[in-house]
Design a protein around this motif. Structure first.
Motif, PDB file in Angstrom:
ATOM      1  N   TYR A   1       0.860  -1.174   0.000  1.00 44.92           N
ATOM      2  CA  TYR A   1       0.000   0.000   0.000  1.00 44.92           C
ATOM      3  C   TYR A   1       0.909   1.240   0.000  1.00 44.92           C
ATOM      4  O   TYR A   1       1.987   1.220   0.611  1.00 44.92           O
ATOM      5  N   GLY A   2       0.477   2.283  -0.665  1.00 52.23           N
ATOM      6  CA  GLY A   2       1.272   3.503  -0.691  1.00 52.23           C
ATOM      7  C   GLY A   2       0.405   4.718  -0.917  1.00 52.23           C
ATOM      8  O   GLY A   2      -0.721   4.619  -1.427  1.00 52.23           O
TER       9      GLY A   2
ATOM     10  N   PRO B   1      -2.642  13.869  -5.526  1.00 51.46           N
ATOM     11  CA  PRO B   1      -2.332  12.737  -4.642  1.00 51.46           C
ATOM     12  C   PRO B   1      -2.685  11.422  -5.315  1.00 51.46           C
ATOM     13  O   PRO B   1      -3.670  11.334  -6.062  1.00 51.46           O
ATOM     14  N   ALA B   2      -1.879  10.411  -5.064  1.00 50.64           N
ATOM     15  CA  ALA B   2      -2.104   9.100  -5.697  1.00 50.64           C
ATOM     16  C   ALA B   2      -1.814   7.996  -4.694  1.00 50.64           C
ATOM     17  O   ALA B   2      -0.754   7.992  -4.056  1.00 50.64           O
ATOM     18  N   GLY B   3      -2.756   7.098  -4.549  1.00 48.64           N
ATOM     19  CA  GLY B   3      -2.587   5.964  -3.645  1.00 48.64           C
ATOM     20  C   GLY B   3      -2.441   4.661  -4.410  1.00 48.64           C
ATOM     21  O   GLY B   3      -2.836   4.552  -5.576  1.00 48.64           O
ATOM     22  N   VAL B   4      -1.873   3.661  -3.745  1.00 52.33           N
ATOM     23  CA  VAL B   4      -1.660   2.343  -4.359  1.00 52.33           C
ATOM     24  C   VAL B   4      -2.266   1.277  -3.449  1.00 52.33           C
ATOM     25  O   VAL B   4      -2.032   1.291  -2.238  1.00 52.33           O
ATOM     26  N   VAL B   5      -3.046   0.372  -4.044  1.00 53.58           N
ATOM     27  CA  VAL B   5      -3.674  -0.718  -3.287  1.00 53.58           C
ATOM     28  C   VAL B   5      -3.371  -2.039  -3.996  1.00 53.58           C
ATOM     29  O   VAL B   5      -3.646  -2.175  -5.195  1.00 53.58           O
TER      30      VAL B   5
ATOM     31  N   GLN C   1      -3.984   2.098  -8.967  1.00 51.33           N
ATOM     32  CA  GLN C   1      -3.730   3.461  -8.503  1.00 51.33           C
ATOM     33  C   GLN C   1      -5.051   4.198  -8.276  1.00 51.33           C
ATOM     34  O   GLN C   1      -5.969   4.110  -9.098  1.00 51.33           O
ATOM     35  N   CYS C   2      -5.142   4.909  -7.159  1.00 46.03           N
ATOM     36  CA  CYS C   2      -6.316   5.726  -6.821  1.00 46.03           C
ATOM     37  C   CYS C   2      -5.880   7.184  -6.805  1.00 46.03           C
ATOM     38  O   CYS C   2      -4.941   7.538  -6.089  1.00 46.03           O
ATOM     39  N   VAL C   3      -6.547   8.035  -7.583  1.00 44.79           N
ATOM     40  CA  VAL C   3      -6.144   9.438  -7.672  1.00 44.79           C
ATOM     41  C   VAL C   3      -7.341  10.354  -7.464  1.00 44.79           C
ATOM     42  O   VAL C   3      -8.493   9.979  -7.702  1.00 44.79           O
ATOM     43  N   ALA C   4      -7.041  11.567  -7.019  1.00 46.56           N
ATOM     44  CA  ALA C   4      -8.059  12.608  -6.831  1.00 46.56           C
ATOM     45  C   ALA C   4      -7.372  13.949  -7.049  1.00 46.56           C
ATOM     46  O   ALA C   4      -6.132  14.032  -7.043  1.00 46.56           O
ATOM     47  N   PRO C   5      -8.141  15.028  -7.261  1.00 44.12           N
ATOM     48  CA  PRO C   5      -7.530  16.339  -7.514  1.00 44.12           C
ATOM     49  C   PRO C   5      -6.623  16.810  -6.369  1.00 44.12           C
ATOM     50  O   PRO C   5      -6.679  16.290  -5.256  1.00 44.12           O
TER      51      PRO C   5
END
Length: 633
Positions: A295-296, A549-553, A598-602
């Motif tokens: 996770y990141g 911002p970008a998350g990793v699952v 990857q999960c991203v949002a503004p």
């Protein structure tokens, strides 16, 4: 009268032309007749001998200076490696002595490492486990991991002091003033500046030049009760996905030998560190987490204090650097995010706006409108990654969220032009200065040659690729020429702002809250295919340029069916035929390797990314500390 004047003017021009022609003819005959003798006289003259002596002396001096610098830097590298080896051996002896003195301590330390970091923090706050015990547990694991995979660059002596101070804190004070990361050992990439330690970015010239103070992020982590205990390997100048440089060598992938891996992700995935903090160009840190199945979360650059950070990319606006945290479960990422962007970050770094952590966004039950895609116009996801995206899409729809197909806006401009300008905006001038006399990592050779390549050769190579119809390569060579002058640089900087504004408007026009997409177009690949990986990094590069911002699952693993589905279609339309064949061959070696999405949002919506990660994690019912399996079908 006017006609007469024009006639006279034309006659005078004709006479002037004939005179010039005769003069040129006379000079040409004289040169042809006496040129050889004049040239021989010049060669025999004292002026030529003086010029030749000066040029030869200059070349000899430059060669001597360069050799001396290389010898000096080689000595620095040797001394640093010897010191690191001594520090590790010395710490290992001390820890083994403790294990011999206290029976049952080894089993207790193993139990400590098996606890999720959030549970470990709670146990330390209640006094069931002491911070010194947690530190010893992870120090032993880090040393063992280093022996196998070469991950460490420094053992931080101050860790014992911090752990002792936290251990001596009264139990009743720990919950209130102990901080969100009370007693938790954390590892940091080598370029985070820590007092009395080098931050070299893999450059030997920066060795033996210890920092005078901690960077703002390290200060914030210590204030929140964390215990920085080691620094880990990085790519030279943070320009590659592979943790490799001439000082510390190359880090191995713990899942597959000779595959691409980042040192921080290697340490965390080996359970030798509960949390890792890292940065890099083009979301390299998120890509590294993807390769290791972790996770990141990469923060918006302004949400995380970066003051005092040692980095090649500081100062440019094309691809802002930001910190990324990596961990083995979602709760670790959430708790760490609350500690970093939930604190008064603006007090540590004036460039951070005073935005507090929005708990209500993460805990909200409101349904989201989520975009998704597996092809961004430049790169196409491999079968396993595409399967992961589609399965998460179905999972989110089953949880009541609305999923909308999304086509990114002008990805070629972001992933090629603006991302590359982060390192080549000055035509490679700064890179030439930093790498002068240095040994260069094999994974940075293309950037090295591009920096030292004369402009006329870059233009010629650009024309060559353009004529061959190789659009990707020709565009890259054009960008590598850099900005011709200050005015051009300012114009390109303005283009970045315009691009971000247009992409934001385009994203909002689709009424999206956030988006899911591949982190990378494939799982980790063998190192020998590293030059082909630049073609398929556009998924992360886009959000690095946007500063979102970008998350990793972690979602699944590559299986035999995915490999069987590999077709002759290239993973990227930009690929030329040789790269198509090489990448297909590389993908056939990836069975059982992890796949993350990857999960991203503004920008500034880091909490929305955490909310989306939470939804996916809850849907998958996964965690590194459970016996349940990831999606494999």
């Amino acid at each position: 009268m006017k006609l007469k004047f024009n006639f006279i003017r034309d006659q005078l021009k004709d006479v002037e032309f004939r005179m010039n022609k005769e003069l040129i003819h006379i000079i040409f005959k004289a040169v042809k007749k006496d040129g050889r003798s004049l040239f021989q006289k010049f060669l025999d003259s004292k002026y030529f001998k003086a010029i030749a002596l000066a040029v030869t002396s200059y070349i000899a001096i430059r060669i001597t200076v360069n050799i001396n610098k290389r010898v000096k830097l080689a000595g620095k590298r040797k001394r640093k490696r010897a010191k690191l080896s001594y520090d590790i051996n010395n710490l290992e002896k001390q820890l083994n002595f403790l294990l011999d003195q206290q029976s049952g301590l080894k089993d207790r330390l193993e139990e400590i490492r098996l606890l999720p970091p959030t549970e470990l923090i709670n146990e330390m706050k209640t006094g069931t486990i002491q911070p010194t015990e947690a530190l010893i547990a992870y120090q032993l694991a880090a040393i063992e991991t280093h022996k196998n995979y070469n991950v460490l660059t420094d053992i931080l002596d101050a860790a014992e002091k911090y752990a002792q101070e936290l251990t001596s804190m009264p139990i009743n004070e720990r919950k209130e003033s102990g901080g969100k990361l009370f007693g938790l050992p954390i590892s940091l990439s080598e370029h985070f500046t820590i007092k009395e330690y080098d931050s070299t970015l893999g450059l030997a010239d920066l060795l033996e030049n210890p920092s005078e103070s901690n960077c703002s992020l390290v200060e914030l982590l210590i204030k929140e009760g964390a215990v920085p205990f080691v620094k880990t390997n990085v790519s030279q100048l943070l320009m590659s996905i592979v943790s490799d440089n001439p000082i510390y060598g190359s880090t191995e992938n713990p899942m597959r030998k000779n595959f691409v891996c980042g040192a921080e992700s290697c340490l965390v995935s080996s359970n030798a560190s509960p949390i890792g903090i890292v940065t890099g160009f083009g979301c390299h840190s998120n890509v590294s987490a993807h390769f290791s199945g972790l996770y990141g979360l990469k923060f918006s650059s302004s949400r995380c204090p970066m003051k005092g950070l040692s980095s090649y990319g500081r100062g440019q606006i094309f691809s802002p650097l930001s910190a990324c945290i990596v961990g083995r479960d979602f709760n670790t990422i959430l708790n760490s995010s609350q500690a970093i962007i939930g604190s008064a970050s603006h007090l540590n770094d004036y460039s951070c706006p005073p935005i507090q952590f929005k708990h209500e966004v993460v805990t909200s039950e409101e349904k989201l409108t989520i975009g998704y895609y597996t092809y961004d116009g430049l790169s196409v996801a491999d079968p396993a990654t595409e399967r992961a995206i589609l399965q998460v899409k179905k999972l989110l729809e089953d949880r009541g969220h609305k999923l909308v197909s999304f086509n990114p806006y002008r990805i070629d401009e972001a992933a090629i032009d603006l991302e590359l300008l982060a390192i080549s905006g000055d035509g490679g001038s700064r890179l030439r200065k930093l790498l002068s006399g240095e040994s260069v990592s094999m994974y940075n050779m293309s950037a090295y040659f591009a920096a030292f390549m004369p402009q006329f050769i870059k233009k010629a190579v650009y024309q060559f690729f353009y004529c061959l119809g190789r659009k990707y390569e020709s565009r890259v060579m054009k960008v590598l020429q850099g900005c011709e002058d200050i005015e051009s640089y300012i114009c390109r900087s303005e283009e970045v702002k315009i691009f971000r504004e247009k992409f934001q408007s385009y994203f909002q026009s689709k009424n999206l809250d956030c988006c899911i997409c591949p982190t990378f177009a494939s799982p980790a690949l063998p190192r020998k295919y590293i030059r082909d990986m630049s073609y398929v990094n556009s998924f992360s590069a886009l959000y690095s340029v946007l500063d979102w911002p970008a998350g990793v699952v972690p979602v699944t693993k590559v299986n035999e069916k995915d490999i069987a589905e590999l077709s002759d279609n290239p993973p990227s339309p930009t690929f030329h035929i040789a790269s198509k064949k090489r990448l297909r061959k590389a993908l056939k070696e990836t069975n059982e390797l992890p796949i993350c999405i990857q999960c991203v949002a503004p920008k500034y919506e880091d909490e929305v990314v955490l909310r989306l990660m939470k939804e996916i994690d809850a849907g998958l019912k996964l965690g590194a500390y459970t016996n349940e399996q990831r999606i494999d079908s």
